[in-house]
Motif scaffolding. Structure first.
Motif, short mmCIF file in Angstrom:
data_model
loop_
_atom_site.label_atom_id
_atom_site.label_comp_id
_atom_site.label_asym_id
_atom_site.label_seq_id
_atom_site.Cartn_x
_atom_site.Cartn_y
_atom_site.Cartn_z
N LYS A 30 0.77 -1.29 0.06
CA LYS A 30 0.11 -0.12 -0.10
C LYS A 30 1.00 1.29 -0.14
CE LYS A 30 -4.54 -0.97 1.72
NZ LYS A 30 -5.10 -1.25 0.21
N TYR A 31 1.93 1.24 0.76
CA TYR A 31 2.88 2.38 0.96
C TYR A 31 3.54 2.76 -0.55
CZ TYR A 31 6.84 5.12 3.34
OH TYR A 31 7.70 5.88 3.82
N MET A 32 3.66 1.54 -1.06
CA MET A 32 4.33 1.81 -2.40
C MET A 32 3.55 2.25 -3.61
SD MET A 32 7.61 1.14 -1.60
CE MET A 32 8.60 0.55 -2.93
N SER A 33 2.16 1.89 -3.39
CA SER A 33 1.28 1.89 -4.44
C SER A 33 1.15 3.53 -5.06
CB SER A 33 -0.23 1.46 -4.02
OG SER A 33 0.15 0.12 -4.26
N SER A 46 10.98 15.78 -11.33
CA SER A 46 9.70 16.09 -11.40
C SER A 46 8.85 14.81 -12.19
CB SER A 46 9.54 17.38 -12.00
OG SER A 46 9.82 17.14 -13.56
N ALA A 47 7.58 14.81 -12.21
CA ALA A 47 7.06 13.89 -12.80
C ALA A 47 7.25 13.94 -14.43
CB ALA A 47 5.50 14.23 -12.66
N ALA A 71 14.31 2.00 -9.30
CA ALA A 71 14.21 3.02 -8.79
C ALA A 71 14.34 3.11 -7.28
CB ALA A 71 12.87 3.46 -9.15
N ASP A 72 15.48 3.76 -6.79
CA ASP A 72 15.75 3.50 -5.36
C ASP A 72 15.19 4.96 -4.79
OD1 ASP A 72 16.73 4.16 -2.86
OD2 ASP A 72 18.75 3.86 -3.47
N ALA A 105 7.30 12.61 -6.86
CA ALA A 105 7.02 11.72 -8.00
C ALA A 105 7.51 10.50 -8.04
CB ALA A 105 7.25 12.64 -9.42
N THR A 106 6.61 9.54 -8.28
CA THR A 106 7.31 8.00 -8.16
C THR A 106 7.24 7.27 -9.64
OG1 THR A 106 6.86 5.98 -7.27
CG2 THR A 106 4.90 7.16 -7.25
#
Ligand code: PMP
Ligand code: GLU
Length: 410
Positions: A78-81, A184-185, A205-206, A219-220
């Motif tokens: 959930k935390y990573m979503s 940024s995104a 992606a760290d 942004a992830t």
């Protein structure tokens, strides 16, 4: 005993080495200020400490599942979503492997993806351990330099130019250690567009610093559904929850073949991460997250303070970090200067000349009594890394000492 070629070729972690050197000088009675290690100085949140006590009392003292406890894997997913409210979560518990710190997650992912002679793109400056992990896997690090002028952001053109038929992986870090740059995104989008054209290149992606971001929500890479089948995202509790010593990190990946292979590796390696620490990490992710906001607000105040103080240091060219807790000044203007008469650095080294960031770093340690890490350790010998994960008082005193030592250069 004979040391294997594989281990003989890797260097010791320069961040840990500098921290150990500063600690040894302190233990010998010297007044050294350590700005070397990237480690939050805050205590672990009270509810997490309480969880440890519960875990001990509940006898969580046996082996657990290799990939992590179901409870931690579920909340980590959930935390990573990156989904919007109402949409399905990006990750499920089965997409997560919990390891002994994000460091091990990255190392295992590299080991799982990289074979002999495979090229791995590392935009520099980059964290000290990526290159050595690639070498451990018998891969070849391919360094792509990002620059101060370009905010230390990898451009799509530079990425495209670095990809060859041997490229298997790229390791990206945002917010970045050591530069503090945050993609940024749009910048992630631009890189993702290049990667879509190269389906054989996987991405790690760290995002270990993604909660310590001063530009709003970070942004992830997780929002790039077109890459999810070859994307490994790494995070953990070390930085966001001030839990470095608990040694819990994890990776998220939608590719089941990867998860199976990486779990197989971990099963032969550590069995599982410490059960008590996994429970504590689970409670951290389930609990009140305002502790993260409070710590990040404190880091931001420290960032503003150190930027102000750095402006008064001759020869320092600084960009304001957008995330993480490192100042990364360009110090090129100081190369060619000489240490003053009576300098301990000069006596040790046999010359008073300072020609690069490694030497400047050593001078600041010996004569300024402040431990930093040379940018050379991160592949950028024109810069210096100063961690500001410490009190405002320590930041003020460290920057005073640095300024004084630099003013003394001839
Ligand atoms: N990635 C980066 C960029 C880091 O700075 C660190 C800090 N050590 C790690 C990964 C590893 O974190 P952990 O303490 O969870 O192993
Ligand atoms: N990531 C931290 C740093 O860069 C901790 C040390 C390490 O693991 O390298 O200082």
């Amino acid at each position: 005993m004979h040391i294997s070629d594989r281990i003989a070729q890797i260097s010791a972690s320069p961040t840990l080495a500098m921290a150990a050197k500063a600690a040894a000088m302190k233990a010998a009675g010297e007044n050294i200020l350590s700005m070397s290690l990237g480690e939050p100085d805050f205590p672990t949140p009270a509810h997490v400490k309480q969880a440890v006590k519960e875990a001990v009392d509940a006898d969580m003292s046996h082996y657990g599942p290799v990939a992590g406890t179901p409870g931690l894997r579920a909340v980590a997913a959930k935390y990573m979503s990156a989904n919007k409210p109402g949409e399905a979560d990006t990750f499920a518990a089965e997409d997560i492997i919990v390891s002994v710190g994000a460091k091990q997650s990255i190392c295992n992912a590299i080991e799982t993806l990289v074979g002999k002679g495979d090229e791995v793109i590392l935009p520099t400056p980059c964290w000290v351990s990526y290159s050595e992990m690639v070498k451990l896997a018998e891969g070849v690090p391919v360094y792509v330099r990002t620059t101060y002028e370009n905010d230390f952001i990898l451009t799509p053109e530079a990425l495209e130019a670095a990809i060859t038929p041997r490229t298997r992986l790229i390791v990206l870090c945002t917010p970045n250690n050591p530069t503090g740059a945050v993609y940024s995104a749009d910048q992630i989008d631009a890189l993702a567009k290049v990667l879509v054209r190269h389906p054989e290149v996987a991405v790690i992606a760290d995002e270990i610093y993604n909660r310590i971001c001063y530009t709003g929500k970070c942004a992830t890479w997780a929002s790039h559904s077109e890459l999810l089948d070859r994307l490994v995202i790494v995070n953990g509790v070390s930085k966001a929850f001030a839990m470095t010593g608990y040694r819990i990190g994890w990776l998220a990946c939608k590719d089941k073949t990867f998860i199976k292979a990486c779990t197989r590796l971990q099963g032969q390696q550590i069995t599982c991460a410490t059960m008590v620490a996994q429970y504590a990490a689970q409670k951290a992710l389930e609990g009140d997250m305002t502790c993260i906001d409070e710590m990040t607000a404190a880091f931001e105040r420290r960032r503003d303070l150190i930027i102000e103080l750095a402006k008064d240091v001759p020869g320092f060219k600084v960009r304001s970090p957008k995330g993480a807790f490192y100042l990364f000044p360009d110090v090129t203007a100081l190369f060619g200067k000489k240490a003053p008469a009576g300098s301990r650095y000069a006596a040790d080294k046999g010359t008073d000349l300072i020609t690069d960031a490694d030497e400047l770093c050593e001078y600041l340690l010996q004569d300024g009594h402040v431990a930093c890490v040379s940018g050379g350790a991160f592949g950028e010998p024109t810069c210096l890394r100063i961690s500001y994960a410490c009190s405002e008082e320590q930041i003020r005193e460290a920057m005073r000492r640095i300024r004084e030592a630099i003013l003394a250069l001839k």
